[in-house]
Design a protein around this motif. Structure first.
Motif, PDB file in Angstrom:
ATOM      1  N   ARG A   6      54.971  55.003 -16.941  1.00 31.63           N
ATOM      2  CA  ARG A   6      53.857  54.370 -16.240  1.00 31.63           C
ATOM      3  C   ARG A   6      54.382  53.383 -15.188  1.00 31.63           C
ATOM      4  NH1 ARG A   6      49.601  52.029 -20.189  1.00 31.63           N
ATOM      5  NH2 ARG A   6      49.482  54.270 -20.604  1.00 31.63           N
ATOM      6  N   GLY A   7      53.906  53.451 -13.901  1.00 33.59           N
ATOM      7  CA  GLY A   7      54.319  52.565 -12.802  1.00 33.59           C
ATOM      8  C   GLY A   7      55.394  53.139 -11.906  1.00 33.59           C
ATOM      9  N   SER A   8      55.998  54.254 -12.234  1.00 36.86           N
ATOM     10  CA  SER A   8      57.060  54.833 -11.398  1.00 36.86           C
ATOM     11  C   SER A   8      56.527  55.284 -10.048  1.00 36.86           C
ATOM     12  CB  SER A   8      57.721  56.006 -12.133  1.00 36.86           C
ATOM     13  OG  SER A   8      56.762  57.026 -12.429  1.00 36.86           O
ATOM     14  N   ALA A   9      55.306  55.788  -9.986  1.00 42.47           N
ATOM     15  CA  ALA A   9      54.711  56.225  -8.717  1.00 42.47           C
ATOM     16  C   ALA A   9      54.561  55.056  -7.745  1.00 42.47           C
ATOM     17  CB  ALA A   9      53.363  56.890  -8.979  1.00 42.47           C
ATOM     18  N   LEU A  10      54.223  53.885  -8.312  1.00 40.92           N
ATOM     19  CA  LEU A  10      54.076  52.700  -7.475  1.00 40.92           C
ATOM     20  C   LEU A  10      55.410  52.291  -6.858  1.00 40.92           C
ATOM     21  CD1 LEU A  10      52.397  50.353  -6.374  1.00 40.92           C
ATOM     22  CD2 LEU A  10      52.840  49.150  -8.544  1.00 40.92           C
TER      23      LEU A  10
END
Length: 295
Positions: A17-21
């Motif tokens: 979770r948060g890697s895309a950001l």
């Protein structure tokens, strides 16, 4: 078994979770850096183009000034010639001459009334226009000066030319030719005009004058002209040598295949008087019969 797999899947999803950001931020930073670099390149190219434009403007103005001075030789009269300066509008006190055509001897600084090193056309302006082409042998008439600052004597660093056009007449020329050019805040103008000796070339053992005179015009581009913030941002220098057009054979109003006698009360105003035999000149001064610009 199923519960353990489900738990592992949920744990892996939470860890990602948060890697895309983070990836989006990195891409944004990279794109921003690329954009800034392109802007800097565009600004550099714009500055180069502006400098090239200002340099070209200076060159064109200097060339126009040189052509103007050439026209002064073609029509030297201050009454009929275009923007021809009078004797009061030029400085003749800077003349440094090689009075003996010997480069091994020191040059002499001109002095008014001194026959060995006189001012250019010293005392002759009343009967001869200042840019009339010289043909007499007197040191007064030909252009014998040198370029400013080329004399070996440091005391003569500001001396040299036969003529330097005064700043007031330069202002008149600039207002007539380059008023508010190209804009009010960016103006191209002529900053200096000098006239001095033509090039000297050794032919055999003699120094030979290759022309009548050398014209040197300095021009520049100035930001905020006429204000306390005036700043020169470009300058160019143009030199031109003025010479007669070589015409084969005799040309002019007086031509003779035998002896030609200059008798009577007459004056030659244009062209040359030529004869294949002797030419008898009156005892009176040549300048009373022919202007100094007539060969």
């Amino acid at each position: 078994m199923n519960d353990r797999l489900s738990t592992d899947t949920r744990r892996g999803a939470q860890e990602e979770r948060g890697s895309a950001l983070i990836i989006a931020v990195l891409i944004s930073v990279i794109m921003s850096l690329l954009g800034i670099s392109y802007l800097m390149m565009a600004q550099t190219e714009s500055t180069i183009a502006e400098n090239e434009r200002n340099s070209a403007l200076s060159l064109y103005v200097a060339e126009a000034g040189a052509r103007l001075v050439v026209n002064w030789f073609n029509d030297p009269s201050a009454s009929s010639g275009y923007l021809v300066p009078t004797a009061a509008q030029v400085d003749r006190t800077k003349r440094v001459i090689d009075q003996d055509n010997d480069p091994n001897t020191a040059r002499v600084v001109a002095t008014s009334g001194y026959s060995a090193a006189p001012y250019y056309k010293d005392g002759a302006i009343t009967t001869s226009p200042i840019f009339e082409r010289p043909y007499r042998n007197s040191l007064v008439d030909p252009f014998l000066g040198i370029e400013t600052g080329t004399d070996g004597d440091p005391n003569n660093a500001s001396r040299g030319p036969d003529l330097i056009v005064n700043s007031d007449h330069l202002a008149t020329i600039n207002d007539a030719l380059f008023l508010n050019f190209p804009t009010n805040d960016l103006r191209a103008r002529i900053s200096r005009i000098e006239v001095y000796s033509p090039p000297l070339v050794t032919v055999g053992t003699n120094l030979t004058r290759m022309g009548i005179a050398t014209i040197k015009v300095t021009a520049g581009v100035f930001m905020y002209p006429g204000t306390a913030n005036e700043k020169q941002i470009a300058t160019r220098v143009v030199k031109a040598v003025v010479n007669e057009i070589p015409v084969p054979g005799p040309v002019g109003p007086l031509q003779s295949c035998n002896t030609l006698a200059y008798n009577g009360n007459f004056e030659v105003h244009w062209g040359m008087g030529s004869s294949s035999a002797g030419a008898t000149i009156p005892v009176v001064s040549m300048d009373t019969r022919e202007a100094t610009g007539v060969p």
